[in-house]
Design a protein around this motif. Structure first.
Motif, PDB file in Angstrom:
ATOM      1  N   LYS A 269       0.838  -1.195   0.000  1.00 38.79           N
ATOM      2  CA  LYS A 269       0.000   0.000   0.000  1.00 38.79           C
ATOM      3  C   LYS A 269       0.875   1.248   0.000  1.00 38.79           C
ATOM      4  CE  LYS A 269      -4.299  -1.472   2.245  1.00 38.79           C
ATOM      5  NZ  LYS A 269      -5.276  -1.110   3.290  1.00 38.79           N
ATOM      6  N   ASP A 270       0.313   2.356  -0.512  1.00 40.28           N
ATOM      7  CA  ASP A 270       1.020   3.623  -0.395  1.00 40.28           C
ATOM      8  C   ASP A 270       0.737   4.227   0.976  1.00 40.28           C
ATOM      9  OD1 ASP A 270      -1.461   4.937  -0.463  1.00 40.28           O
ATOM     10  OD2 ASP A 270      -1.277   5.549  -2.552  1.00 40.28           O
ATOM     11  N   LYS A 271       1.314   5.383   1.226  1.00 41.13           N
ATOM     12  CA  LYS A 271       1.208   5.979   2.555  1.00 41.13           C
ATOM     13  C   LYS A 271      -0.201   6.460   2.883  1.00 41.13           C
ATOM     14  CE  LYS A 271       6.064   7.346   2.859  1.00 41.13           C
ATOM     15  NZ  LYS A 271       7.034   8.476   3.004  1.00 41.13           N
ATOM     16  N   GLU A 272      -1.067   6.520   1.875  1.00 42.98           N
ATOM     17  CA  GLU A 272      -2.446   6.958   2.111  1.00 42.98           C
ATOM     18  C   GLU A 272      -3.437   5.806   2.035  1.00 42.98           C
ATOM     19  OE1 GLU A 272      -2.651  10.238  -0.753  1.00 42.98           O
ATOM     20  OE2 GLU A 272      -2.623  11.603   0.975  1.00 42.98           O
ATOM     21  N   GLY A 273      -2.920   4.566   2.060  1.00 38.75           N
ATOM     22  CA  GLY A 273      -3.784   3.405   2.192  1.00 38.75           C
ATOM     23  C   GLY A 273      -4.257   2.770   0.906  1.00 38.75           C
ATOM     24  N   ALA A 313      -8.323   9.700   7.624  1.00 42.50           N
ATOM     25  CA  ALA A 313      -8.744   8.447   6.994  1.00 42.50           C
ATOM     26  C   ALA A 313      -7.852   8.126   5.800  1.00 42.50           C
ATOM     27  CB  ALA A 313     -10.194   8.555   6.534  1.00 42.50           C
ATOM     28  N   GLU A 314      -7.845   6.834   5.419  1.00 38.16           N
ATOM     29  CA  GLU A 314      -7.147   6.443   4.205  1.00 38.16           C
ATOM     30  C   GLU A 314      -7.855   7.048   2.993  1.00 38.16           C
ATOM     31  OE1 GLU A 314      -5.066   2.240   5.532  1.00 38.16           O
ATOM     32  OE2 GLU A 314      -6.969   2.148   4.450  1.00 38.16           O
ATOM     33  N   VAL A 316      -8.553   5.695  -0.170  1.00 38.01           N
ATOM     34  CA  VAL A 316      -9.059   4.835  -1.242  1.00 38.01           C
ATOM     35  C   VAL A 316     -10.255   5.499  -1.902  1.00 38.01           C
ATOM     36  CG1 VAL A 316      -9.984   2.567  -1.815  1.00 38.01           C
ATOM     37  CG2 VAL A 316      -8.197   2.781  -0.082  1.00 38.01           C
ATOM     38  N   GLY A 317     -11.132   6.077  -1.103  1.00 29.86           N
ATOM     39  CA  GLY A 317     -12.261   6.860  -1.587  1.00 29.86           C
ATOM     40  C   GLY A 317     -12.192   8.246  -0.995  1.00 29.86           C
ATOM     41  N   ALA A 318     -12.945   9.182  -1.579  1.00 26.70           N
ATOM     42  CA  ALA A 318     -12.928  10.556  -1.081  1.00 26.70           C
ATOM     43  C   ALA A 318     -13.711  10.704   0.225  1.00 26.70           C
ATOM     44  CB  ALA A 318     -13.497  11.499  -2.143  1.00 26.70           C
ATOM     45  N   PHE A 319     -14.610   9.747   0.501  1.00 24.54           N
ATOM     46  CA  PHE A 319     -15.399   9.758   1.736  1.00 24.54           C
ATOM     47  C   PHE A 319     -15.791   8.318   2.044  1.00 24.54           C
ATOM     48  CE2 PHE A 319     -17.960  10.721  -1.947  1.00 24.54           C
ATOM     49  CZ  PHE A 319     -19.081   9.920  -1.837  1.00 24.54           C
ATOM     50  N   TYR A 320     -16.424   8.101   3.200  1.00 25.38           N
ATOM     51  CA  TYR A 320     -16.635   6.739   3.710  1.00 25.38           C
ATOM     52  C   TYR A 320     -17.385   5.852   2.728  1.00 25.38           C
ATOM     53  CZ  TYR A 320     -18.427   2.958   6.622  1.00 25.38           C
ATOM     54  OH  TYR A 320     -18.764   1.721   7.104  1.00 25.38           O
ATOM     55  N   GLN A 321     -18.550   6.276   2.246  1.00 23.56           N
ATOM     56  CA  GLN A 321     -19.342   5.424   1.346  1.00 23.56           C
ATOM     57  C   GLN A 321     -18.592   5.124   0.055  1.00 23.56           C
ATOM     58  OE1 GLN A 321     -22.164   3.772   1.904  1.00 23.56           O
ATOM     59  NE2 GLN A 321     -22.276   4.563   3.995  1.00 23.56           N
ATOM     60  N   PRO A 327     -12.503  -2.936  -3.432  1.00 25.56           N
ATOM     61  CA  PRO A 327     -12.038  -4.058  -2.613  1.00 25.56           C
ATOM     62  C   PRO A 327     -10.976  -3.581  -1.628  1.00 25.56           C
ATOM     63  CG  PRO A 327     -11.039  -4.155  -4.793  1.00 25.56           C
ATOM     64  CD  PRO A 327     -12.053  -3.048  -4.845  1.00 25.56           C
ATOM     65  N   SER A 328     -10.946  -4.206  -0.464  1.00 22.95           N
ATOM     66  CA  SER A 328      -9.968  -3.812   0.552  1.00 22.95           C
ATOM     67  C   SER A 328      -8.883  -4.882   0.680  1.00 22.95           C
ATOM     68  CB  SER A 328     -10.651  -3.619   1.907  1.00 22.95           C
ATOM     69  OG  SER A 328     -11.084  -4.872   2.421  1.00 22.95           O
ATOM     70  N   LEU A 329      -7.766  -4.481   1.265  1.00 26.13           N
ATOM     71  CA  LEU A 329      -6.686  -5.400   1.621  1.00 26.13           C
ATOM     72  C   LEU A 329      -6.330  -5.070   3.059  1.00 26.13           C
ATOM     73  CD1 LEU A 329      -4.621  -7.576   0.877  1.00 26.13           C
ATOM     74  CD2 LEU A 329      -3.132  -5.769   0.016  1.00 26.13           C
ATOM     75  N   ASN A 330      -6.675  -5.966   3.967  1.00 26.08           N
ATOM     76  CA  ASN A 330      -6.601  -5.669   5.393  1.00 26.08           C
ATOM     77  C   ASN A 330      -5.717  -6.677   6.119  1.00 26.08           C
ATOM     78  OD1 ASN A 330      -7.550  -4.455   7.959  1.00 26.08           O
ATOM     79  ND2 ASN A 330      -8.553  -6.425   8.244  1.00 26.08           N
ATOM     80  N   ILE A 331      -4.854  -6.178   7.006  1.00 21.47           N
ATOM     81  CA  ILE A 331      -4.122  -7.057   7.923  1.00 21.47           C
ATOM     82  C   ILE A 331      -5.003  -7.253   9.144  1.00 21.47           C
ATOM     83  CG2 ILE A 331      -2.049  -7.376   9.314  1.00 21.47           C
ATOM     84  CD1 ILE A 331      -0.632  -5.382   7.432  1.00 21.47           C
ATOM     85  N   ARG A 332      -5.579  -8.438   9.285  1.00 23.00           N
ATOM     86  CA  ARG A 332      -6.495  -8.666  10.413  1.00 23.00           C
ATOM     87  C   ARG A 332      -5.780  -9.251  11.627  1.00 23.00           C
ATOM     88  NH1 ARG A 332     -10.101 -14.065   9.291  1.00 23.00           N
ATOM     89  NH2 ARG A 332      -8.467 -15.377   8.407  1.00 23.00           N
TER      90      ARG A 332
END
Length: 498
Positions: A269-273, A313-314, A316-321, A327-332
């Protein structure tokens, strides 16, 4: 005379509202008693005996309401099916909920037994236990029921049953055929569901599907959701020395799997997620009309960050919705060696990251997993799905063991679908307020087998409070949401399709 008639009409309306309120409160009280009884039966998805006990309870309750019921065998745990007598002239609604629950760690709950429901009220920031006897005279809709699966998902099942009771009491003819399918493995990915839906396709046939799982929007407003993200997983392990080694003797010499793993993950990921793996967001476009719908959801990004206590916030999008449309890539989960008071001065033998990938309809889970694996290989790692042999260790500088989880697909129904318009109007008319319409939610409900096999539209109509702690200790259900759920089921099942 004219004014007298108007006054009589107002008086009649007020009496009707009062009677309706009394009937709902009576049904809510019955629902609480029934839910407490239901929650007493443990429903850990990992315990087949738990599921059998719940199926017996459900069969009795649905049969008593006039449903025909069946236990549908699958390759693993069975499904529960119920249907009212069929009329070929009516359209058919299929309701989906689930009877299983997450495992519990009783030590982390603020009550002795998570399966013994506790009634609580809030006094400032403190929850205070109340006596169930105090509900006899009146019901405080702000009080809550604490217990495993009160909200996820036994509460909605009980709301549905009590809405059926109320429809019968009021002699309301239901203008639908009503079918119910209850999943017993939703909390462990519903692996048998795709084959089961194929096997029982004729039994499950319907015109549309309504899913009653998850919470209403954070605003508390009536909510209709048109889709949900799918999910798949990857477990990624890197390797250092065959056994943990003294960091004084071998630090600076034996390769450290923790550094290998964290460097690998950091470059995804980049520094902004935003995911940097080529092709990860391929195929996703959002036109202006879609963005308008997304922006209509009454979220506050500032309130979300304040609640979760992070500054930025990261991107990926300009706002939450908008972020949920990708698609996400998450370290759970992330682990290596020992930490805290158990920390040791060692070079660890392994480091492991558990990843989850949330999917949208434009993304294929298998394809995304392959993109991640290709990226890892391009970073110079030898990939295996088993513990590396001595020969593999000696032949490769960097080794990654990758274990893949199954894929649960995303789904999304058209925002302009007529059945969705019907549900939204029913809720608007019932509660006299705007309905929050969400294009796709972040969580996963295993609904795609119904859509793919039955070829029907699906809509999520959530019932429970957004702060219900589902999957966590101190799961709870606000009593006011029981009233909301009963009225929602009642309104849908008493309103003909236009």
């Amino acid at each position: 005379m004219k004014h007298f008639i108007i006054l009589l009409n107002i008086l009649f309306v007020n009496i009707s509202i009062a009677q309706d309120s009394t009937a709902i409160k009576s049904q809510v009280k019955h629902s609480i008693d029934e839910l407490v009884d239901f929650v007493k039966i443990p429903n850990d998805a990992l315990n087949a005996d738990d599921i059998d006990s719940n199926l017996i309870w459900l069969r009795n309750k649905f049969n008593n309401r006039g449903f025909n019921t069946s236990i549908l065998e699958t390759e693993n745990l069975p499904l529960f099916f119920a249907a009212l007598p069929m009329d070929d002239s009516k359209p058919t609604i299929l309701f989906y909920m689930h009877l299983d629950g997450q495992s519990v760690d009783a030590a982390k709950w603020d009550q002795p037994n998570p399966y013994e429901t506790v009634l609580k009220s809030k006094d400032g920031d403190v929850w205070r236990t109340e006596a169930f006897e105090d509900l006899n005279d009146d019901i405080n809709y702000d009080w809550r029921l604490f217990g495993r699966s009160t909200s996820d998902d036994k509460g909605p099942i009980v709301m549905f049953l009590n809405a059926i009771d109320l429809l019968k009491k009021n002699n309301v003819a239901i203008p639908f055929n009503v079918k119910v399918i209850l999943d017993s493995e939703e909390e462990k990915s519903s692996k048998p569901l795709p084959e089961a839906v194929k096997q029982y396709r004729e039994l499950l046939k319907a015109d549309f599907l309504v899913i009653n799982d998850g919470p209403v929007h954070a605003s508390g407003k009536p909510t209709v959701i048109y889709g949900c993200r799918g999910i798949t997983t990857l477990s990624l392990t890197t390797f250092g020395p065959i056994q943990p080694q003294h960091s004084g003797h071998y630090g600076n010499y034996a390769p450290n799997p923790g550094f290998q793993l964290t460097q690998l993950l950091a470059n995804m990921k980049d520094k902004e997620g935003r995911v940097l793996i080529p092709g990860y967001y391929e195929g996703i476009t959002l036109d202006d009309a879609t963005k308008t719908v997304l922006k209509s959801v009454p979220d506050s990004d500032d309130l979300i960050s304040e609640k979760l206590q992070f500054k930025t916030a990261e991107k990926v999008g300009a706002f939450y919705q908008e972020a949920l449309q990708y698609p996400s890539l998450n370290i759970r989960g992330l682990g290596s060696g020992w930490i805290g008071e158990r920390a040791r001065t060692i070079v660890p033998a392994t480091a492991t990251a558990e990843l989850d990938l949330r999917l949208v309809p434009e993304s294929d889970g298998t394809r995304l997993k392959n993109l991640v694996k290709k990226y890892i290989a391009n970073e110079g790692f030898y990939i295996t799905d088993t513990m590396p042999t001595e020969q593999e260790r000696m032949n490769h500088d960097k080794i990654a063991m990758i274990k893949e989880g199954s894929v649960t697909d995303a789904f999304r129904t058209d925002l302009n679908h007529s059945n969705g318009d019907f549900i939204v109007k029913v809720l608007q008319d019932k509660f006299q307020e705007d309905v929050v319409q969400i294009r796709i939610m972040g969580g996963t409900v295993p609904i795609s087998p119904f859509i793919n096999e039955l070829k029907i539209p699906a809509f999520i109509v959530p019932m429970v409070n957004p702060d219900n702690n589902q999957h966590s200790p101190n799961e709870n259900l606000k009593i006011g949401q029981i009233a909301y759920g009963i009225q929602t089921f009642y309104a849908i099942l008493s309103t003909p399709l236009p």
